[in-house]
Every structure is written in C-alpha cells, then in structure tokens.
Design a protein around this motif. Structure first.
Motif, PDB file in Angstrom:
ATOM      1  N   THR A 114       0.869  -1.178   0.000  1.00 52.22           N
ATOM      2  CA  THR A 114       0.000   0.000   0.000  1.00 52.22           C
ATOM      3  C   THR A 114       0.906   1.227   0.000  1.00 52.22           C
ATOM      4  N   LYS A 115       0.317   2.388  -0.202  1.00 48.62           N
ATOM      5  CA  LYS A 115       1.040   3.628   0.038  1.00 48.62           C
ATOM      6  C   LYS A 115       1.246   3.783   1.548  1.00 48.62           C
ATOM      7  N   THR A 116       2.226   4.603   1.914  1.00 50.93           N
ATOM      8  CA  THR A 116       2.533   4.790   3.334  1.00 50.93           C
ATOM      9  C   THR A 116       2.690   6.276   3.650  1.00 50.93           C
ATOM     10  N   THR A 117       2.246   6.658   4.848  1.00 50.24           N
ATOM     11  CA  THR A 117       2.437   8.017   5.326  1.00 50.24           C
ATOM     12  C   THR A 117       2.855   7.979   6.791  1.00 50.24           C
ATOM     13  N   LEU A 118       3.755   8.873   7.150  1.00 43.65           N
ATOM     14  CA  LEU A 118       4.257   8.953   8.515  1.00 43.65           C
ATOM     15  C   LEU A 118       3.609  10.130   9.225  1.00 43.65           C
ATOM     16  N   LEU A 119       3.054   9.870  10.401  1.00 48.39           N
ATOM     17  CA  LEU A 119       2.444  10.935  11.195  1.00 48.39           C
ATOM     18  C   LEU A 119       3.479  11.416  12.206  1.00 48.39           C
ATOM     19  N   LEU A 120       4.043  12.584  11.945  1.00 51.99           N
ATOM     20  CA  LEU A 120       5.101  13.133  12.799  1.00 51.99           C
ATOM     21  C   LEU A 120       4.438  13.872  13.956  1.00 51.99           C
ATOM     22  N   GLU A 121       4.558  13.314  15.174  1.00 52.91           N
ATOM     23  CA  GLU A 121       3.835  13.900  16.307  1.00 52.91           C
ATOM     24  C   GLU A 121       4.553  13.687  17.636  1.00 52.91           C
ATOM     25  N   THR A 122       5.864  13.405  17.585  1.00 54.71           N
ATOM     26  CA  THR A 122       6.655  13.257  18.804  1.00 54.71           C
ATOM     27  C   THR A 122       7.924  14.101  18.693  1.00 54.71           C
ATOM     28  N   ARG A 123       8.472  14.467  19.848  1.00 59.35           N
ATOM     29  CA  ARG A 123       9.752  15.173  19.863  1.00 59.35           C
ATOM     30  C   ARG A 123      10.826  14.352  19.155  1.00 59.35           C
ATOM     31  N   GLU A 124      10.826  13.055  19.478  1.00 60.02           N
ATOM     32  CA  GLU A 124      11.854  12.181  18.924  1.00 60.02           C
ATOM     33  C   GLU A 124      11.773  12.111  17.404  1.00 60.02           C
ATOM     34  N   ALA A 125      10.541  12.142  16.870  1.00 65.21           N
ATOM     35  CA  ALA A 125      10.368  12.093  15.417  1.00 65.21           C
ATOM     36  C   ALA A 125      10.980  13.332  14.767  1.00 65.21           C
ATOM     37  N   GLU A 126      10.750  14.491  15.377  1.00 63.21           N
ATOM     38  CA  GLU A 126      11.352  15.706  14.816  1.00 63.21           C
ATOM     39  C   GLU A 126      12.873  15.640  14.889  1.00 63.21           C
ATOM     40  N   GLU A 127      13.390  15.112  15.993  1.00 68.10           N
ATOM     41  CA  GLU A 127      14.840  15.072  16.187  1.00 68.10           C
ATOM     42  C   GLU A 127      15.539  14.121  15.220  1.00 68.10           C
ATOM     43  N   CYS A 128      14.846  13.039  14.819  1.00 69.17           N
ATOM     44  CA  CYS A 128      15.477  12.066  13.914  1.00 69.17           C
ATOM     45  C   CYS A 128      14.997  12.218  12.474  1.00 69.17           C
ATOM     46  N   LEU A 129      14.332  13.333  12.166  1.00 67.34           N
ATOM     47  CA  LEU A 129      13.727  13.496  10.850  1.00 67.34           C
ATOM     48  C   LEU A 129      14.760  13.426   9.720  1.00 67.34           C
ATOM     49  N   ASP A 130      15.933  13.994   9.925  1.00 66.13           N
ATOM     50  CA  ASP A 130      16.957  13.951   8.877  1.00 66.13           C
ATOM     51  C   ASP A 130      17.291  12.506   8.500  1.00 66.13           C
TER      52      ASP A 130
END
Length: 279
Positions: A114-130
């Motif tokens: 299927t297609k996939t989408t990531l829901l960015l909603e945690t501090r950790e997600a922002e920090e590891c986004l790169d």
C-alpha cells in the motif's frame, strides 16, 4: 494545486457522501494504544474503528482513497498491518514513531503493498527526521499538531505554526520532494483560528494535505443523512472556493496572514494561561 482533504469516519453513508462531494481520503482510525492517556481531559476525537470497517467501506470507496491509521509499533504490529493490507487499505499511516528504526520496520512490513504516510507527532520524530528522510521508502509525511504540541507542553496546537516548529520541519521535507501536510481545517468562518487563516498558511508553507476537523461536519450532532449531505456540499464548496483565492495570493498576503495568525495564537495562549491561573 488543491489540498488533499481527509475525513475520519467508519459510517458507510457518511463516507459515500464525503466521497461524492470530493473528499480525497476516507480515514479509518484504528489507533487506540496509549491515545486515551496522552489526550486525557482534552476535547479530541477518539475513534472505535475496527478492521471490519475497512472491509465494509472497501467496495463503497471507489473515487476516494481509503486511509487507515494503525497503532504505533508494538508486538502485534506485523499482524495488524497484514490485516489492514488484506482488508483493502490504499494507504497506511504510522503514528507516534520515534526513530529511524521504527520507520524501517514499518516500511519493511508494508513492503510496498500500500502507500505509506508517517504521522510526525513526537519530539523524537522531529529530532530524527533527517535520518528518516535519508531512509526514504515512504510516500508522505503529515505533521500531527495535536500530539506534537502536547509533547512540547504547549498550550495551543497552533503555537507550532507561529513558533517556527512546523516551518523548520517542512523546510527539511521540501529538500526531498516528499508531499506533506499538517493539522486540520474547520469549515470556512469557523475554528479557534479561522479556517481561512489556516488555509493561507498551508499555501504559504507548501502543504498539500489537511484533515477536515470535527466541526467541518460533526456527525455527533447532525444525525440526518440529508442534513449531512447538505453540510458536505456547502462546506466543501466554500472551502474549495477559498482555496482558489489562497492559491492566487502573493507573498505579501501570505506574510500579512502569518503576522495576523501569530497575534491571534498569542491571544488564545494568553487566555488559556489566565484561565489556568484562575482555577
């Protein structure tokens, strides 16, 4: 380019109506793990959707896409994703991820089915986004303002638009040419911050996805399907009409709206803090 609009429902009649008037994605929400604890005492939507709802809606959703938000990664994630794929989801959304390894596990399990989408909603997600952007392999990112503002202990979710957080996130995503969106939109003329101001901010930031909020068509208050039909028809026509204006705005109009938005958000934050002190 018009916003891709998403609406959360497991009701077949409402889903068909939303599809009829141009809602791009019907959203089945399976997320329950930890959600009640995170959003305790907050006026947020908490769904009770099931895998069976996907099977029910699958033959009815022929023009829109069927999006399914699963639970955050846990011991049963592989089984849950398998069930969602087999039930007929077009796209699967992963919430509450906190590391590049979380994203790898999700992508590997879906395995392109299927297609996939990531829901960015945690501090950790922002920090590891790169690191996550370097991995790739997913189709979209959506910035979840509600849980992200809770994670940062903010008073109002739209502070993330005015304190630079969302702008910093989308600046990174743009470099990878990945579609992204954020938050929700009320019906035109409504919302703690008016829908018009939020739509203009979507266009300024290059966002192409948005959730239709509960106030857009609140089916806990509107029970008659004829009234729901009328509500979707009128509200979508107004929203799409305003989008045409937003898409033609120049940079000065976007900047002016940004400044007004900041003043409005600050006013709401100050009121929230006064209310808290007075309790």
């Amino acid at each position: 380019m018009a916003l891709t609009l998403m609406y959360i429902t497991n009701d077949p009649e409402i889903a068909i109506t939303a599809q009829k008037y141009g809602v791009d994605r019907i959203w089945i929400d399976l997320e329950t793990i930890g959600k009640k604890e995170r959003q305790n005492n907050r006026d947020s939507v908490k769904s009770n959707h099931t895998i069976e709802d996907i099977r029910t809606l699958r033959p009815l959703i022929t023009k829109s896409e069927l999006l399914v938000r699963i639970n955050d990664l846990h011991d049963g994630s592989e089984q849950e994703i398998e069930q969602v794929v087999r039930a007929g989801a077009d796209m699967i959304m992963l919430p509450m991820w906190k590391s590049a390894d979380d994203v790898r596990r999700f992508i590997d399990t879906v395995h392109g089915r299927t297609k996939t989408t990531l829901l960015l909603e945690t501090r950790e997600a922002e920090e590891c986004l790169d690191d996550v952007l370097d991995i790739g392999g997913f189709d979209e990112i959506h910035i979840g303002l509600n849980d992200l503002h809770i994670a940062y202990d903010l008073d109002f979710m739209f502070e993330l638009l005015t304190n630079g957080t969302v702008e910093n996130i989308v600046r990174k995503i743009k470099n990878y040419d990945i579609p992204y969106g954020f938050g929700g939109i009320a019906k035109i003329g409504y919302g703690d911050i008016s829908a018009e101001k939020i739509i203009l901010e979507h266009y300024r930031l290059g966002s192409t996805r948005a959730i239709l909020s509960r106030s857009f068509c609140d089916n806990t208050k509107i029970k008659n399907i004829e009234e729901i039909d009328k509500t979707f028809n009128e509200n979508l026509e107004r929203l799409r009409g305003f989008e045409k204006l937003a898409s033609c705005a120049d940079d000065s109009m976007y900047e002016e709206n940004k400044n007004i938005l900041k003043k409005d958000v600050n006013a709401i934050v100050q009121q929230v803090r006064r209310n808290r002190r007075n309790k």
